[in-house]
Enzyme design. Sequence first.
Site, PDB file in Angstrom:
ATOM      1  N   LEU A  70       6.108  -6.360  -2.421  1.00  0.00           N
ATOM      2  CA  LEU A  70       7.232  -6.617  -1.524  1.00  0.00           C
ATOM      3  C   LEU A  70       8.512  -6.646  -2.354  1.00  0.00           C
ATOM      4  O   LEU A  70       8.563  -7.295  -3.399  1.00  0.00           O
ATOM      5  CB  LEU A  70       7.066  -7.957  -0.800  1.00  0.00           C
ATOM      6  CG  LEU A  70       5.970  -8.053   0.261  1.00  0.00           C
ATOM      7  CD1 LEU A  70       5.905  -9.475   0.822  1.00  0.00           C
ATOM      8  CD2 LEU A  70       6.210  -7.056   1.390  1.00  0.00           C
ATOM      9  N   ASP A  71       9.540  -5.971  -1.888  1.00  0.00           N
ATOM     10  CA  ASP A  71      10.831  -6.019  -2.569  1.00  0.00           C
ATOM     11  C   ASP A  71      11.370  -7.446  -2.563  1.00  0.00           C
ATOM     12  O   ASP A  71      11.017  -8.247  -1.686  1.00  0.00           O
ATOM     13  CB  ASP A  71      11.833  -5.094  -1.877  1.00  0.00           C
ATOM     14  CG  ASP A  71      11.486  -3.621  -2.060  1.00  0.00           C
ATOM     15  OD1 ASP A  71      10.729  -3.312  -3.001  1.00  0.00           O
ATOM     16  OD2 ASP A  71      11.952  -2.798  -1.254  1.00  0.00           O
TER      17      ASP A  71
END
Length: 331
Positions: A70-71
């Site tokens: 996940l960014d």
Amino acid sequence: MRCSQREVFVKREEPTNPEWGKPPSQRTADEYIRHSFVILDKPRGPSSHEVAAWVKKILGVERAGHAGTLDPKVSGVLPIAVAEGTKVLMALSRSDKVYVAVAKFHGDVDEERLRAVLREFQGEIYQKPPLRSAVKRQLRTRRVFSLELLELEGRYAVIKMHVEAGTYARKIIHDIGEVLGVGANMRELRRVAVTCFTEDEAVTLQDVADAYYIWKKYGDDTYLRSVLLPIEEIARHLPKIWVRDSAVDAVCHGAPLAAPGISKFEVPFSKGDIVAMFTLKGELVGIGRALVDSEEVKKMERGAVVRTDRVVMRRGTYPAMWKKGQRAAKT
């Protein structure tokens, strides 16, 4: 998403010797931690790598790894495996994901037109990774299982998307805006599910820290066992094959699982599918790829059924009752 229930085909009834191995529920707290993973609710801000490093530090283990990056600006479900559990993270490598995105359109949009465009994006789509991407920017296909408009207010829309692994939600929002002729960008994104692991069972970093502290301080591991899941749960969504005691150690050494070593298995599965191999006590031995489909396994008396790719169980947990000389898998 929910994991689909599969039927179990019994190839041969087989007892298990209580002197070897143990059910996951009987592991000591130390053993439990080393064979566990956590469904973490990642906050916005830190990277997935940073969050995994914090879990490693909290639990005092030598390694921890995450599945499905996940960014930093994205929150939500981030599965993190601990210690021995990191060996089977590939169980989640091809898992589909569910996101909820907030999109801002650069012009007014009609709700019915938006719903129609969302339907057009369901199925196989072409995507090229964005400029700031960790993978090579080449055109590829990805499957969009569903796009659902949850809310539309002014130029802001909340969209739920169920997509194949490796799909870029930000690019979908951008492309929807292009088709509508107004342009769009994603303002916020949250992952609410990875395969059948949902945000409802996700825990926070504080939960992990509190559970570990209570166990260390008071010797009570009840909370710890509720926050951390046994590594067996990482295969919740995979077809399962239960291995006879006599074949377990061969698999632990990387040998393919052969038909005579199978007690029972879930159906259906197809050739090439990732499957999970368990002992008759419910311990995860490892995962691999099916070399034949489940219908063929029903009739097989000999021959390889699963190519062993990753092993989580320690060699020697069950006695060796096999001939050496076969190539070992990575452990």
